[in-house]
Write an enzyme that holds these catalytic residues in place. Sequence first.
Site, PDB file in Angstrom:
ATOM      1  N   HIS A 202       0.938  -1.173  -0.123  1.00  0.00           N
ATOM      2  CA  HIS A 202       0.022   0.169   0.196  1.00  0.00           C
ATOM      3  C   HIS A 202       0.927   1.276   0.062  1.00  0.00           C
ATOM      4  O   HIS A 202       1.403   1.504   0.864  1.00  0.00           O
ATOM      5  CB  HIS A 202      -1.036   0.077   1.214  1.00  0.00           C
ATOM      6  CG  HIS A 202      -1.973   1.204   1.407  1.00  0.00           C
ATOM      7  ND1 HIS A 202      -3.174   0.988   1.570  1.00  0.00           N
ATOM      8  CD2 HIS A 202      -1.977   2.536   0.889  1.00  0.00           C
ATOM      9  CE1 HIS A 202      -4.020   2.074   1.559  1.00  0.00           C
ATOM     10  NE2 HIS A 202      -2.895   3.108   0.993  1.00  0.00           N
TER      11      HIS A 202
ATOM     12  N   HIS B 284       1.580   5.556  -1.681  1.00  0.00           N
ATOM     13  CA  HIS B 284       1.152   6.491  -2.398  1.00  0.00           C
ATOM     14  C   HIS B 284       2.445   7.283  -2.861  1.00  0.00           C
ATOM     15  O   HIS B 284       3.470   7.578  -2.242  1.00  0.00           O
ATOM     16  CB  HIS B 284       0.569   7.589  -1.363  1.00  0.00           C
ATOM     17  CG  HIS B 284      -0.843   6.889  -0.896  1.00  0.00           C
ATOM     18  ND1 HIS B 284      -1.875   7.223  -1.501  1.00  0.00           N
ATOM     19  CD2 HIS B 284      -1.108   6.484   0.367  1.00  0.00           C
ATOM     20  CE1 HIS B 284      -3.146   6.734  -0.898  1.00  0.00           C
ATOM     21  NE2 HIS B 284      -2.589   6.237   0.160  1.00  0.00           N
TER      22      HIS B 284
ATOM     23  N   LYS C 140      -8.950  -0.405  -6.172  1.00  0.00           N
ATOM     24  CA  LYS C 140      -9.203   0.206  -4.721  1.00  0.00           C
ATOM     25  C   LYS C 140     -10.710   0.685  -4.542  1.00  0.00           C
ATOM     26  O   LYS C 140     -11.160   1.375  -5.632  1.00  0.00           O
ATOM     27  CB  LYS C 140      -8.215   1.146  -4.937  1.00  0.00           C
ATOM     28  CG  LYS C 140      -8.256   1.837  -3.595  1.00  0.00           C
ATOM     29  CD  LYS C 140      -7.869   0.964  -2.178  1.00  0.00           C
ATOM     30  CE  LYS C 140      -7.932   1.959  -1.032  1.00  0.00           C
ATOM     31  NZ  LYS C 140      -6.717   2.387  -0.560  1.00  0.00           N
TER      32      LYS C 140
ATOM     33  N   HIS D   4     -10.394   0.648   1.451  1.00  0.00           N
ATOM     34  CA  HIS D   4     -10.419   1.651   2.548  1.00  0.00           C
ATOM     35  C   HIS D   4     -11.512   1.513   3.408  1.00  0.00           C
ATOM     36  O   HIS D   4     -12.633   1.941   3.248  1.00  0.00           O
ATOM     37  CB  HIS D   4     -10.106   3.294   2.172  1.00  0.00           C
ATOM     38  CG  HIS D   4     -10.013   4.093   3.236  1.00  0.00           C
ATOM     39  ND1 HIS D   4      -8.839   4.862   3.355  1.00  0.00           N
ATOM     40  CD2 HIS D   4     -10.841   4.463   4.097  1.00  0.00           C
ATOM     41  CE1 HIS D   4      -9.071   5.523   4.533  1.00  0.00           C
ATOM     42  NE2 HIS D   4     -10.252   5.500   4.945  1.00  0.00           N
TER      43      HIS D   4
ATOM     44  N   HIS E 134      -4.708  -0.885   5.635  1.00  0.00           N
ATOM     45  CA  HIS E 134      -4.291  -0.255   6.920  1.00  0.00           C
ATOM     46  C   HIS E 134      -5.203  -0.304   7.948  1.00  0.00           C
ATOM     47  O   HIS E 134      -5.945   0.711   8.577  1.00  0.00           O
ATOM     48  CB  HIS E 134      -4.140   1.065   6.446  1.00  0.00           C
ATOM     49  CG  HIS E 134      -5.178   1.959   5.611  1.00  0.00           C
ATOM     50  ND1 HIS E 134      -6.661   1.653   5.909  1.00  0.00           N
ATOM     51  CD2 HIS E 134      -5.343   2.702   4.862  1.00  0.00           C
ATOM     52  CE1 HIS E 134      -7.252   2.333   5.071  1.00  0.00           C
ATOM     53  NE2 HIS E 134      -6.376   3.090   4.151  1.00  0.00           N
TER      54      HIS E 134
ATOM     55  N   ASP F  74       1.401   2.666   3.672  1.00  0.00           N
ATOM     56  CA  ASP F  74       0.447   3.602   3.332  1.00  0.00           C
ATOM     57  C   ASP F  74       1.253   5.009   3.427  1.00  0.00           C
ATOM     58  O   ASP F  74       0.808   5.916   4.034  1.00  0.00           O
ATOM     59  CB  ASP F  74      -0.779   3.353   4.391  1.00  0.00           C
ATOM     60  CG  ASP F  74      -1.686   4.604   3.895  1.00  0.00           C
ATOM     61  OD1 ASP F  74      -1.817   5.161   2.634  1.00  0.00           O
ATOM     62  OD2 ASP F  74      -2.647   4.889   4.781  1.00  0.00           O
TER      63      ASP F  74
END
Length: 345
Positions: free
Chosen positions: A13, A15, A99, A136, A174, A247
């Site tokens: 995960h 970004h 996602k 999420h 997460h 994350d």
Amino acid sequence: MVDITIPRPDDWHLHLRDGAMLEGVLPYSARDFARAIIMPNLVPPVVTAKDAQAYRDRIIAALPADLDFTPLMTLYLTEGTDPADVASAHASGLVTAVKLYPAGATTNSHSGVRDLNKVMPVLEKMAQIGMPLCIHGEVTDPAVDIFDREAVFIETVLDPLRRRVPELRITLEHVTTSDGVDYVMGTDANLAASITTHHLMINRNAILAGGIKPHYYCLPVAKRESHRLALRKAATSGDRRFFLGTDSAPHVDPLKECACGCAGIFTAINTLSCLAHVFEEENVLDKLAAFTSLNGPAWYGLPVNEETVTLVKRETPVHWPDKIFTGDGPVTVFDPLLPIHWEIA
């Protein structure tokens, strides 16, 4: 033990953002991780196979020539997503997962899902072809306390979805609560969970005690200490259903240090050092490889990396820069709030 060697880890995960921020943060992940599941919440989001190919091309173009790193692309699920496009992108090997962001749950999630019924054709197609759905896991109802949003999501959204489409393979990303840990451990098929570095190291006091600390604010927000301990128990157990998803989510300081600060913590630079500390504290360094290097590939159907990484424990604490500097501006590095003696050899 003064050193430990593990298969080169993956980040399930991550970004990376885009443009100057992508160029600034990518080397830190690519240095330590062989592969990463790349989040699609850009502006505009990565919705189609064409979008994913273009974004992957930009990541590869930004990758330093001396680093070996494979981005595993995802598609941002919207109520207009085409099931055929998703299936084609997966069959080609371009896209690893889809996602699901509940609309309004986190950064750049306003294009996410409001009515699950409208995306059922996509989810049913994914179940049919064995494509994972990354979620999420928070509700966005303003009537629900922010610290309860994960638990309510599991009860009102995730569990009904799994009963409705039991063949769908779901990654609860997460996870931050004992509720999430218990739910995953109570299942025996088609559900796994990623856990971040920072949720293993901080609780909500880090954000709120002694003044607001915006660089510890993330979504899902860190919870009370009992939840952190449940996460540590799960992560260090060796259970194949739990694996690392950092994350790591960079924002420039002006967007963190303001009246309405962005959610996200940049941990790519020191994740492995922090994790070695956590696993040593729990007296299970021998299970570090399962969490960082073995369980994730098993879940996503990929081989374990052949390369290895060695972490060494130093007598004096390891130091990282307080900030990294990108073309978009400075990004504050995660401070674990205690001395860390582990670093990559």
